[in-house]
Design an enzyme around this catalytic site. Structure first.
Site, PDB file in Angstrom:
ATOM      1  N   LYS A  79     -20.498  12.396 -19.402  1.00 13.73           N
ATOM      2  CA  LYS A  79     -21.746  13.171 -19.550  1.00 13.73           C
ATOM      3  C   LYS A  79     -21.662  14.425 -18.682  1.00 13.73           C
ATOM      4  CE  LYS A  79     -26.795  12.507 -19.301  1.00 13.73           C
ATOM      5  NZ  LYS A  79     -27.874  11.561 -18.943  1.00 13.73           N
ATOM      6  N   SER A 154     -31.345  10.707 -22.614  1.00 12.37           N
ATOM      7  CA  SER A 154     -30.709  12.001 -22.544  1.00 12.37           C
ATOM      8  C   SER A 154     -29.183  11.969 -22.733  1.00 12.37           C
ATOM      9  CB  SER A 154     -31.015  12.647 -21.193  1.00 12.37           C
ATOM     10  OG  SER A 154     -30.422  11.907 -20.142  1.00 12.37           O
ATOM     11  N   SER A 178     -31.957   6.562 -20.128  1.00 12.43           N
ATOM     12  CA  SER A 178     -31.032   7.490 -20.793  1.00 12.43           C
ATOM     13  C   SER A 178     -29.658   6.955 -21.152  1.00 12.43           C
ATOM     14  CB  SER A 178     -30.849   8.735 -19.943  1.00 12.43           C
ATOM     15  OG  SER A 178     -31.930   9.589 -20.173  1.00 12.43           O
TER      16      SER A 178
HETATM   17  N1  GLN Z   1     -36.478   9.798 -21.361  1.00 16.57           N
HETATM   18  C1  GLN Z   1     -36.677   9.713 -19.958  1.00 16.57           C
HETATM   19  C2  GLN Z   1     -37.077  11.059 -19.402  1.00 16.57           C
HETATM   20  O1  GLN Z   1     -37.081  11.999 -20.145  1.00 16.57           O
HETATM   21  C3  GLN Z   1     -35.449   9.177 -19.293  1.00 16.57           C
HETATM   22  C4  GLN Z   1     -34.451  10.190 -18.936  1.00 16.57           C
HETATM   23  C5  GLN Z   1     -33.262   9.641 -18.194  1.00 16.57           C
HETATM   24  O2  GLN Z   1     -33.096   8.428 -18.086  1.00 16.57           O
HETATM   25  N2  GLN Z   1     -32.464  10.542 -17.676  1.00 16.57           N
HETATM   26  O3  GLN Z   1     -37.377  11.184 -18.248  1.00 16.57           O
END
Ligand code: GLN
Length: 487
Positions: A79, A154, A178
């Site tokens: 990532k 994400s 995410s």
């Molecule tokens: N969808 C969640 C957010 O937007 C989780 C994001 C993540 O785990 N980085 O904060």
């Protein structure tokens, strides 16, 4: 070589037994990337030349009989918020569009020591904020099962590359879901380890008290092996585990679930959960019973409140973590500016996307002196309650089961104008981060329209071993591993 279906274990063993070379693996993988990547748009950077160089070194080791690392010759995608020495690391943001870290994150160092081959950096929501990978400043990644739909986020790029067979394994990061949610959307295995088990050194921070790095893979066995490689104490991360940890997850995988006590929280099955997802999870529960597990309904009353606590705490931490990006210390510098204040203002307003700005504003507001007690400190109290609730549950149960997401992968653009609706879909994952627990997303079925569904297996602190045992048992029973998207 059918690279798209090969697991980490198959690649590793084929290289070690001289059935094929690491160079052949990398070459055929990049052949496939050439045709598949334009369809899924999952990579931001590809490192073909470096990967080939590394592959030849591994082949030399095999030839000369030198000892091989645990990941010898295995290609892995990373990532783009995990720092890689000499390779651009952008966080999918204009802010870091040309940032080349002069060092490796600890997980990268460990992977290299284990003879892994880094093949590229994957797309994500900007600074890991989002659930669809639509917030990237560069491209929108598609779901390999339906190119009109999002891969989740994400870490959508890291999930999509494994699902599309253009990387056998990858790393993502999980602050509120995410890793697990994109794993569920793309039909692959994804693990968010216990907070502290994997070093965060070199992970560009979003919410430091919640962030964890973890693997995506095709199988539970590959996931367990990857965790073995990346986990462990790191003096460079002061939140990293200090006590002795389990080093081998593979030898107990086949122990089965006979007698295992499993809790299923009723709050996770309320209105709002997609019917097909509910049915698929229930079927898994029935199968587990047949395999000898003891399954009981439990109650976790503070479930819905977790969302508000999560969005306050993660945004507060983000507003502080992202203060360093100002065009001076780090990040994009505008060509023209009028003094230092103007420079900072332009840097941040031109280079951060809408979602990142929204979180910074939310977090700064929640932390400001007049509102601190009303928001941040209340959120902290809720976090404590959630932690205690799980602790009590794990005194009676070995693992807890739930859905990963209340909804199936949605169409690109469907939710991008309604951030609140997107936040609400994180309901089943965020509490796990607030409590610092490990949880794995396992493919457990498909909707009638052919979209993947994920089962969440939650463990107690450092309870990854039990998670793997249960996940492996279900995986062997369901036999979905060979099903891959047609691309
Ligand atoms: N969808 C969640 C957010 O937007 C989780 C994001 C993540 O785990 N980085 O904060």
């Amino acid at each position: 070589m059918k690279i798209e279906t090969m697991t980490v274990h198959q690649i590793k063993s084929g290289i070690a037994h001289k059935e094929f070379t690491a160079e052949e693996v990398i070459t055929s993988l990049f052949e496939r990337i050439k045709t598949i990547e334009p369809k899924v748009d999952a990579y931001i950077t590809l490192c073909k030349e470096d990967a080939l160089l590394q592959a030849r070194k591994i082949d030399e080791k095999v030839k000369t009989g030198k000892p091989l690392g645990k990941f010898a010759g295995v290609p892995i995608a990373i990532k783009d918020n995990i720092c890689t020495d000499g390779v651009k690391t952008t966080c999918a943001s204009k802010m870091l569009h040309d940032f080349i870290p002069p060092y490796d994150a600890t997980v990268i160092k460990k992977l290299k020591e284990a003879d892994a081959i880094i093949i590229g950096k994957t797309n994500m929501d900007e600074f890991a904020m989002g659930s669809s990978t639509e917030n990237s400043a560069f491209k929108k990644t598609k779901n390999p099962w339906d190119l009109e739909r999002v891969p989740g986020g994400s870490s959508g790029g890291s999930a999509a590359v494994v699902s599309a067979g253009i990387a056998p394994v990858s790393l993502g990061s999980d602050t509120g879901g995410s890793i697990r949610q994109p794993a569920a959307f793309c039909g692959v295995v994804g693990l968010k380890p216990t907070y502290g088990l994997v070093s965060r050194f070199g992970l560009i921070a979003f919410g430091s008290s919640l962030d964890q790095i973890g693997p995506f893979s095709k199988t539970v066995k590959d996931c367990a092996l990857t965790l073995e490689v990346i986990q462990g104490n790191d003096p460079l991360d002061n939140t990293s585990v200090k006590h002795k940890i389990k080093e081998d997850y593979l030898s107990c995988l086949e122990d089965g679930v006979k007698g295992m006590k499993i809790g299923v929280p009723k709050e996770f099955f309320k209105a709002g959960l997609d019917k097909e997802i509910a049915a698929s999870i229930k079927e898994c529960i029935e199968r587990l019973k047949l395999l000898g597990a003891i399954v009981e309904e439990i109650s976790l009353p503070v479930t819905e409140e977790g969302l508000s606590a999560y969005y306050i705490i993660s945004s507060a931490e983000a507003s502080s973590n992202l203060a360093r990006f100002d065009g001076i210390r780090y990040g994009y510098r505008p060509k023209e500016f009028d003094g230092i204040d103007d420079l900072m203002e332009r840097s941040r307003s031109e280079a951060f996307g809408r979602e990142v700005k929204r979180r910074i504003m939310l977090g700064t507001y929640a932390l400001s002196s007049g509102y601190y007690d009303a928001y941040y400190s209340r959120a902290q109290k809720l976090k404590k309650k959630i932690k205690e609730q799980f602790k009590a549950a794990f005194e009676k149960y070995d693992i807890i089961l739930s859905p990963v997401s209340p909804i199936l992968p949605f169409k690109s653009g469907e939710k991008s104008h309604n951030p609140l609706e997107m936040y609400l879909a994180d309901i089943y994952t965020v509490n796990i981060n607030l409590a610092g627990l490990p949880a794995l997303s396992l493919p457990c079925g498909f909707s009638k329209t052919g979209l993947p569904i994920g089962l969440q297996i939650i463990g107690s602190h450092y309870g990854e071993e039990k998670i793997f045992k249960a996940a492996y048992a279900i995986e062997q029973d369901l036999k979905l591993t060979d099903k891959i998207p047609e691309l």
